[in-house]
Every structure is written in C-alpha cells, then in structure tokens.
Design a protein around this motif. Structure first.
Motif: not given
Length: 129
Positions: A55-57, A77-82, A92, A94
């Motif tokens: 869950p990060d870019t 969701s976690q940190k804005g990611f699904y 994940w 974004d």
C-alpha cells in the motif's frame, strides 16, 4: 430528604436514557442500507489501473487492463490504498487514481415520495419518515 432527591434524579436520568434510545431507534430504523460488494474501476473507460505490491506508490507495480476491470475490493483500505485480488495475489490500488464503485440501496418500508431540489437530504435513494 436527600435520598428522595437522589432517587428522583436517577428516575429522571433513566427516563431520559430510555427516551433517547427509543428516539434513535425510530429515526435510524428507516435508514437501513444494503451494501453490495465494492469495486475498483478506472477513472476513464478503457484505461488501465496501476496496482502495487504494497500500500504505497514506491513498491513494484503492474497494470490491470480494461478487460479485467472492475476488480472487487478484498478487504479494508490502508493509507488510501484498496486491496484487490487477482488469482491468489493481493495487489493495492491507489484510491486517488481509481474510481470506487459502491452499489448502496436504501431498504425501507416507506418511500420518501416526491422531492424538490431544495428539500434537505433530497435524493432518489432515501426513506420517508
């Protein structure tokens, strides 16, 4: 005399609490929603969605082509990611780069009827009082 006053206060508080519970049940009863599964879809039709391994870019990514979309969300969701699953692998998406499709419908015993744009809370998917 003090015991009588204390007893009256306890009775008043109990009645107030019971009234609040009844009022909440009466107002919330008409606003029950049935949630169907939520999906991740591309912002534009025919576009691909970038999926990440975490869950990060900054993590590695793959593209989900338009043929495999929409993808069902497979958890919280976690940190804005699904999280979405493709096969046995979790990826994940974004939340800022995708469209989240939620099919929510109101289930109620009484319809809200005809509404004008100026009606507070006006919507086609709304219960009456």
């Amino acid at each position: 005399m003090q015991e009588v006053r204390d007893a009256r206060q306890r009775v008043k508080r109990a009645l107030l609490a019971a009234t609040a519970v009844v009022a909440f049940a009466a107002t919330a009863g008409g606003y029950v929603f049935a949630q169907t599964p939520t999906y991740v879809d591309a912002l534009k039709p025919g576009a691909a969605v970038k999926l990440y391994s975490a869950p990060d870019t900054k993590s590695s990514s793959v593209d989900a082509d338009a043929k495999s979309l929409p993808l069902p969300i497979a958890g919280a969701s976690q940190k804005g990611f699904y999280p979405v699953k493709i096969g046995q692998t979790t990826y994940w998406a974004d939340g800022m780069a995708v469209k989240i499709v939620r099919n929510v419908q109101a289930r109620c015993s009484q319809s809200a009827g005809v509404q004008a744009a100026g009606t507070l809370g006006a919507a086609a998917n709304r219960c009456g009082n």
